[in-house]
Design a protein around this motif. Sequence first.
Motif, PDB file in Angstrom:
ATOM      1  N   GLU A  80      23.682  -8.602  79.595  1.00 56.49           N
ATOM      2  CA  GLU A  80      23.387  -7.365  79.879  1.00 56.49           C
ATOM      3  C   GLU A  80      22.137  -7.164  78.827  1.00 56.49           C
ATOM      4  O   GLU A  80      21.149  -6.503  79.218  1.00 56.49           O
ATOM      5  CB  GLU A  80      24.428  -6.394  79.672  1.00 56.49           C
ATOM      6  N   GLN A  81      22.161  -7.398  77.575  1.00 57.64           N
ATOM      7  CA  GLN A  81      21.216  -7.170  76.883  1.00 57.64           C
ATOM      8  C   GLN A  81      19.810  -8.027  77.207  1.00 57.64           C
ATOM      9  O   GLN A  81      18.557  -7.503  77.277  1.00 57.64           O
ATOM     10  CB  GLN A  81      21.385  -7.719  75.233  1.00 57.64           C
ATOM     11  N   ARG A  82      20.087  -9.346  77.826  1.00 57.54           N
ATOM     12  CA  ARG A  82      18.897 -10.114  78.052  1.00 57.54           C
ATOM     13  C   ARG A  82      18.369  -9.399  79.678  1.00 57.54           C
ATOM     14  O   ARG A  82      17.227  -9.255  79.376  1.00 57.54           O
ATOM     15  CB  ARG A  82      19.436 -11.244  78.438  1.00 57.54           C
ATOM     16  N   PHE A  90      17.878 -13.898  70.595  1.00 60.14           N
ATOM     17  CA  PHE A  90      18.050 -14.004  71.844  1.00 60.14           C
ATOM     18  C   PHE A  90      19.367 -14.677  72.006  1.00 60.14           C
ATOM     19  O   PHE A  90      20.173 -14.406  73.009  1.00 60.14           O
ATOM     20  CB  PHE A  90      16.874 -14.697  72.797  1.00 60.14           C
ATOM     21  N   GLY A  91      19.599 -15.663  71.544  1.00 60.11           N
ATOM     22  CA  GLY A  91      20.906 -16.338  71.389  1.00 60.11           C
ATOM     23  C   GLY A  91      22.049 -15.520  71.322  1.00 60.11           C
ATOM     24  O   GLY A  91      23.316 -15.928  71.709  1.00 60.11           O
ATOM     25  N   MET A  92      21.866 -14.643  70.492  1.00 65.34           N
ATOM     26  CA  MET A  92      23.138 -13.562  70.232  1.00 65.34           C
ATOM     27  C   MET A  92      23.252 -12.650  71.148  1.00 65.34           C
ATOM     28  O   MET A  92      24.224 -11.731  71.220  1.00 65.34           O
ATOM     29  CB  MET A  92      22.653 -12.801  68.843  1.00 65.34           C
ATOM     30  N   LEU A 127      16.321  -6.789  78.120  1.00 65.83           N
ATOM     31  CA  LEU A 127      14.982  -7.180  77.440  1.00 65.83           C
ATOM     32  C   LEU A 127      13.796  -7.633  78.556  1.00 65.83           C
ATOM     33  O   LEU A 127      12.996  -7.233  78.456  1.00 65.83           O
ATOM     34  CB  LEU A 127      15.424  -8.513  76.643  1.00 65.83           C
ATOM     35  N   SER A 128      14.391  -8.174  79.593  1.00 68.21           N
ATOM     36  CA  SER A 128      13.548  -8.830  80.703  1.00 68.21           C
ATOM     37  C   SER A 128      12.890  -7.426  81.259  1.00 68.21           C
ATOM     38  O   SER A 128      11.714  -7.183  81.642  1.00 68.21           O
ATOM     39  CB  SER A 128      14.251  -9.502  82.112  1.00 68.21           C
ATOM     40  N   ASP A 129      13.756  -6.246  81.515  1.00 70.36           N
ATOM     41  CA  ASP A 129      13.389  -5.077  82.198  1.00 70.36           C
ATOM     42  C   ASP A 129      12.129  -4.514  81.209  1.00 70.36           C
ATOM     43  O   ASP A 129      10.974  -3.821  81.605  1.00 70.36           O
ATOM     44  CB  ASP A 129      14.104  -4.134  82.342  1.00 70.36           C
ATOM     45  N   ALA A 130      12.318  -4.436  79.883  1.00 70.21           N
ATOM     46  CA  ALA A 130      11.364  -3.944  78.941  1.00 70.21           C
ATOM     47  C   ALA A 130      10.314  -4.689  79.091  1.00 70.21           C
ATOM     48  O   ALA A 130       9.032  -4.171  78.834  1.00 70.21           O
ATOM     49  CB  ALA A 130      12.160  -3.912  77.627  1.00 70.21           C
ATOM     50  N   VAL A 131      10.146  -6.094  78.932  1.00 68.45           N
ATOM     51  CA  VAL A 131       9.046  -6.637  79.005  1.00 68.45           C
ATOM     52  C   VAL A 131       8.134  -6.609  80.320  1.00 68.45           C
ATOM     53  O   VAL A 131       6.942  -6.437  80.083  1.00 68.45           O
ATOM     54  CB  VAL A 131       9.421  -8.345  78.884  1.00 68.45           C
ATOM     55  N   ARG A 132       8.865  -6.525  81.479  1.00 69.61           N
ATOM     56  CA  ARG A 132       8.113  -5.990  82.462  1.00 69.61           C
ATOM     57  C   ARG A 132       7.532  -4.485  82.504  1.00 69.61           C
ATOM     58  O   ARG A 132       6.244  -4.527  82.836  1.00 69.61           O
ATOM     59  CB  ARG A 132       9.052  -5.988  83.870  1.00 69.61           C
ATOM     60  N   ILE A 133       8.066  -3.828  81.757  1.00 67.41           N
ATOM     61  CA  ILE A 133       7.577  -2.489  81.668  1.00 67.41           C
ATOM     62  C   ILE A 133       6.420  -2.465  80.887  1.00 67.41           C
ATOM     63  O   ILE A 133       5.324  -1.711  81.220  1.00 67.41           O
ATOM     64  CB  ILE A 133       8.600  -1.462  81.130  1.00 67.41           C
TER      65      ILE A 133
END
Length: 166
Positions: free
Chosen positions: A105-107, A99-101, A110-116
């Motif tokens: 935009e990637q974060r 996550f630190g890398m 990731l947030s959108d994917a977790v919500r899905i």
Amino acid sequence: MPRPLGELEDAVMTRVWKWNRPVTVREVLEDIQQERSIAYTTVMTVLDNLHQKGWVRREAEGRAYRYEAVSTRAAYAAALMNDAWSQSDNPAAALVAFFGMMSEEQRRALSDAVRIVQGPESPGPAEQPEGTRPAEPREEREPREERGPGESAARNPGSATERGGR
């Protein structure tokens, strides 16, 4: 778990994924030759190897084959990430480092994917009171399969019908 594709395998699969249709060796060859010199037999061997490894399926068309991807590039990337993560001796630390890398935009992706993945039943971070954690799933929730005939989706929140599915 999948092995990472080699450079030439990736170049071939990139075209198969991008075109999203059955392709011939000649089509792939002509596209790759715009970037570098390569022999027909080399592309044919790579596609045959990808078929043997299960990355593409093929169907005979005359004396040649048409090749089609078995899965998406996204599924390939996910399998590689899962394989790498599962090999870590400290999965939580590996995720923190990963996550630190990430770019902003990637974060967000990731947030959108977790919500899905969590679905509509789980509130997003903005909907949770500050300093609270999401509630643990309740075991006493009525299973969706046990809905009787004629019962509407309204009596079964989170059902496929309520989410817009069938």
